[in-house]
Each structure stands twice: as C-alpha cells, then as structure tokens.
Scaffold this motif. Sequence first.
Motif, short mmCIF file in Angstrom:
data_model
loop_
_atom_site.label_atom_id
_atom_site.label_comp_id
_atom_site.label_asym_id
_atom_site.label_seq_id
_atom_site.Cartn_x
_atom_site.Cartn_y
_atom_site.Cartn_z
N GLU A 191 1.05 -1.12 0.14
CA GLU A 191 -0.01 0.75 -0.19
C GLU A 191 0.73 1.15 -0.45
OE1 GLU A 191 -2.81 -1.15 3.00
OE2 GLU A 191 -1.79 0.55 4.09
N GLU A 192 -0.22 2.07 -0.04
CA GLU A 192 0.89 3.76 -0.95
C GLU A 192 0.87 4.33 1.58
OE1 GLU A 192 -1.82 7.73 -1.01
OE2 GLU A 192 -2.75 6.10 -0.32
N LEU A 194 1.02 6.06 4.12
CA LEU A 194 0.69 7.24 4.50
C LEU A 194 1.50 7.51 5.89
CD1 LEU A 194 -3.06 6.10 5.05
CD2 LEU A 194 -2.63 7.72 3.31
N GLU A 198 -0.61 8.45 14.33
CA GLU A 198 -1.71 7.93 14.94
C GLU A 198 -2.71 7.87 15.79
OE1 GLU A 198 -0.35 3.48 13.84
OE2 GLU A 198 1.33 5.01 12.61
N GLU A 289 -6.11 0.22 9.96
CA GLU A 289 -6.08 -1.35 9.85
C GLU A 289 -7.32 -1.17 10.79
OE1 GLU A 289 -3.70 -3.84 12.29
OE2 GLU A 289 -3.44 -2.58 13.80
P1 AMP Z 1 -0.90 -2.57 11.12
O1 AMP Z 1 -0.81 -4.19 11.38
O2 AMP Z 1 -1.77 -2.94 9.44
O3 AMP Z 1 -1.33 -1.56 11.96
O4 AMP Z 1 0.19 -1.91 10.63
C1 AMP Z 1 1.31 -1.57 11.54
C2 AMP Z 1 1.77 -0.33 11.78
O5 AMP Z 1 2.51 0.18 10.52
C3 AMP Z 1 0.92 1.04 12.12
O6 AMP Z 1 0.70 1.26 12.93
C4 AMP Z 1 2.04 1.88 11.19
O7 AMP Z 1 2.16 2.46 11.90
C5 AMP Z 1 2.05 0.76 10.12
N1 AMP Z 1 1.08 1.59 8.47
C6 AMP Z 1 0.92 0.32 8.61
N2 AMP Z 1 -0.02 0.10 7.56
C7 AMP Z 1 0.74 1.46 7.19
C8 AMP Z 1 0.54 3.07 5.72
N3 AMP Z 1 -0.02 2.88 4.66
N4 AMP Z 1 0.89 4.08 5.91
C9 AMP Z 1 2.09 4.62 7.02
N5 AMP Z 1 2.35 3.26 7.87
C10 AMP Z 1 1.40 2.16 7.76
#
Ligand code: AMP
Length: 423
Positions: A191-192, A194, A198, A289
């Motif tokens: 993914e892109e 971001l 948070e 997420e």
């Molecule tokens: P997730 O398990 O999807 O919550 O991802 C773990 C961590 O990765 C998140 O808490 C964010 O800090 C980082 N993260 C996930 N997706 C992105 C994104 N598209 N852009 C920037 N940081 C991301």
Amino acid sequence: MNILVLGSGGREHTFAWKIAQSKHCNNLFVAPGNSGTHGIATNLNVSATDFEAIKEVVLKNDIELVVVGPEDPLVNGIHDFFLGDQKLKNVAVIGPQKAAAELEGSKEFAKEFMSRHNIPTAAYQSFTKGNVEEGYRFLESLKAPYVLKADGLAAGKGVLILNDLEEAKAELKNMLIDSKFGEASSKVVIEEFLDGIELSCFVLTDGKDYKILPTAKDYKRIGEGDTGLNTGGMGAVSPVPFATEDFLSKIEDRIVKPTVEGLKKDNLPYVGFIFIGLIKVGDEPKVIEYNVRMGDPETEVVLPRLKTDLVEIFKAMANGTLSDVAIDVDERAATTIMVVSGGYPEAYEKGKEIKGLEAIEDSIVFHAGAKEVDGKVVTSGGRVMAITSYGNTYQEAIKKSYQNIGKLHFDKMHYRKDIGFDL
Ligand code: AMP
Ligand code: GLY
C-alpha cells in the motif's frame, strides 16, 4: 450472571477488573487468565482457542456471557461454534462471527470492504506467488517508503515498512515465495505510505447501532522516540489530545457510520468491538487497519474511563438494544505504561520475581505476562504489566505511573520513558 473472559493479557485483566464491578456479575471466570485476574476471578486452565474445552467449562459453570479478548478465537470462528451448538446457542458471545472477523483476519478483505463502502484508506494492490513480477512492477511505480503487509494474522509482525526499493522487492519475494510469515504471507498487500500521526477509535456494535468509546493512542515501538522494533504496545494515552471535536465528527461520519452500515449491507453479523486504527493525514482521518477486538494496552486506558456498567452494555449488545444505553465517560485522562521483559520483542527470559507491587499507590496495576508461582508473582511473557493512572491532564497521569514504576523491580525490567512525548 456468570461470565467468562477469554485471554490472558493486560486487556483481559482490565475486562475482568471492570466486569467485577458490575451489579450483574455473579461468578467471574477467566481462561486462562494471569496473576492479576487470579485475585478477582477464577482462572480456568483452558486455552482461549480450545473450543471443546471452553464448551465444557461454560456448561459446567452455567456461564451466560463470554467476552472474547484476543482475535485468534474470533478469526477461528468461536462465535459460530457457539451458535452451531444446541447447548451453547443461547450463551451470549461478545465478538463477531468468523465472516466479519475477516476484517482483521485478512488485510485484503479489509481493503476490499473499505473500497466497497468508500471508507478512506491508503491505495493498495494485492499479490500472490503467481504474480510476484507484477508486484515488483507495482513497487517500482510507488515512491518510498514501501508498505508490505502479510494478508493473514502474523502476531503483529506482518507489516514491513522499507525505504529501499531493492529491499522492498527482496522482502516481497521473502513473503510470497519463501513464506516469511508462513501461510499468512501467501498473499501480500502493498500500500501507499501514509504520513501522519496515529490514533485508535473503539466502537461497540450490536450489528444495528453503534456507540463510540474514548479514543486512545498507543506507542508501538520498543524504543524511545518511536524507534526500534514493533511491539504489541508499550503504553497508551486517553483521550488523544489532537482528536478535536471536529476531527472526531469526521471519523464518525466518514469511517464509523459507513463501517457499521457496510457490515449490515454485506450481511456480516457483528456483536462486538471494532477497533479502528487511524492515521491523521493533514486534517483527514484514514484507516490503517481494523481489529475485531479491543486493543492492548489501549483497553487499560479506555475501560478505566468508562463509567457505565460494562455488563449492562454487553447485555444490550447481545439483545440488540445498544441504542438504549448511555455511555458515560470519566472526564479525567488515563495513561498506562507497559513494563516489559529485557530483550522483548525479541528473545527474553521468564520466571523473574516481581517485587514492589505492594508499594504502588494511586495507580492500577494490570497484569499481562505475569503469573503466580508459590505465592510469588513472576514474569511469564514479554509485556509484563501495565501501570495505569488517572490525572486531570495526561501529563499528570503519566507522572503518577512513572512514580509508581520506580517502586517496581524485576531482573532486566524495561519500559519506555517517553510515553506521551509526541503530544
Ligand atoms: P497494521 O498491522 O496494519 O496496524 O500496521 C502496523 C503499523 O504499520 C501501523 O500501526 C502503522 O504504524 C504502520 N502502517 C501500516 N500501514 C501504513 C501505511 N499505509 N502508511 C504508513 N504506515 C503504515
Ligand atoms: N495495541 C495494538 C493492538 O492491540 O493491536
């Protein structure tokens, strides 16, 4: 009523602590629980993913309500297991059925859900072994940093953020071809990236209506200044100071409402918590997420701020009358600091005696990776305890938690000294 909480972390201790205060709670059980739940409930030596063993204890103890802490039992279909069993089908389960739990169980499912219901999130594409070459081309079309996510559950380790294109391609190959995260990375979402700050939003739903709980911010990295490896969470603050009313109403209108409506449209039955991981990009909220459970350590700050009887809320969720319940929130801030085993989130030792618990004043200690052995509390996991405090400001609450942590001791004890630093 008799109530069972499934799980063994700080989140589950907090659930037990809050449920034990309810006028509706008769006997409280936690499976498997920890040294903290031991004092306020009956711990049952049953794994949260052993459905047959859970069935046995539910029937034996006349349990009428089961609160599912972690995601694994939900993704594995514990709610469906109860509904499909003649003897269990009238037991209320807090947690979505398997089909809806895919919001956490599969990143691709979650992305497709968001795209179908116009919920703002990062642009993405998903890839498998069969089209890894297309994955490389997609990476080439993006700008660094590159975000690679294992589609399935990978114990919080399945997201990689890489600055170098060649490294990103190598990791994509590791995940898809060399099964870096096993079956979980047989599909990868790219993914892109971001860029923003948070926060998390917690929603309760009975499948028809919803209620929003206080926001919280979690500190995921092991090191000060948000550096080093990702962990389950090293501390949390609630409310989130930058979540202004205007920003919260954007979250509600653009994300919470379409999520609950989307579940209905897609025929995904949902009685439980929706944990929405968000990022504030400029002034706009975007979804990082979904989780289908409460966060840990976010629960350790969100539930202490909830004044409403939690069992009353759960009963309303199970009966489909959530709209009748008022959610009362303590105006004070709450913060929690996680005390962890030295070495975590990599290898660490267990069985260290925890001293100083009796000296804690004016904070609540939620046990996580801790158990009682021969009358002593010893470490049994990476994240050991969460020290929660209230304050008129979050700074005041953080100060109290740190003062109390100063009284705690175990060999190789570690904690982050900068929780709240970025606020
Ligand atoms: P997730 O398990 O999807 O919550 O991802 C773990 C961590 O990765 C998140 O808490 C964010 O800090 C980082 N993260 C996930 N997706 C992105 C994104 N598209 N852009 C920037 N940081 C991301
Ligand atoms: N603290 C993040 C989580 O529970 O997933």
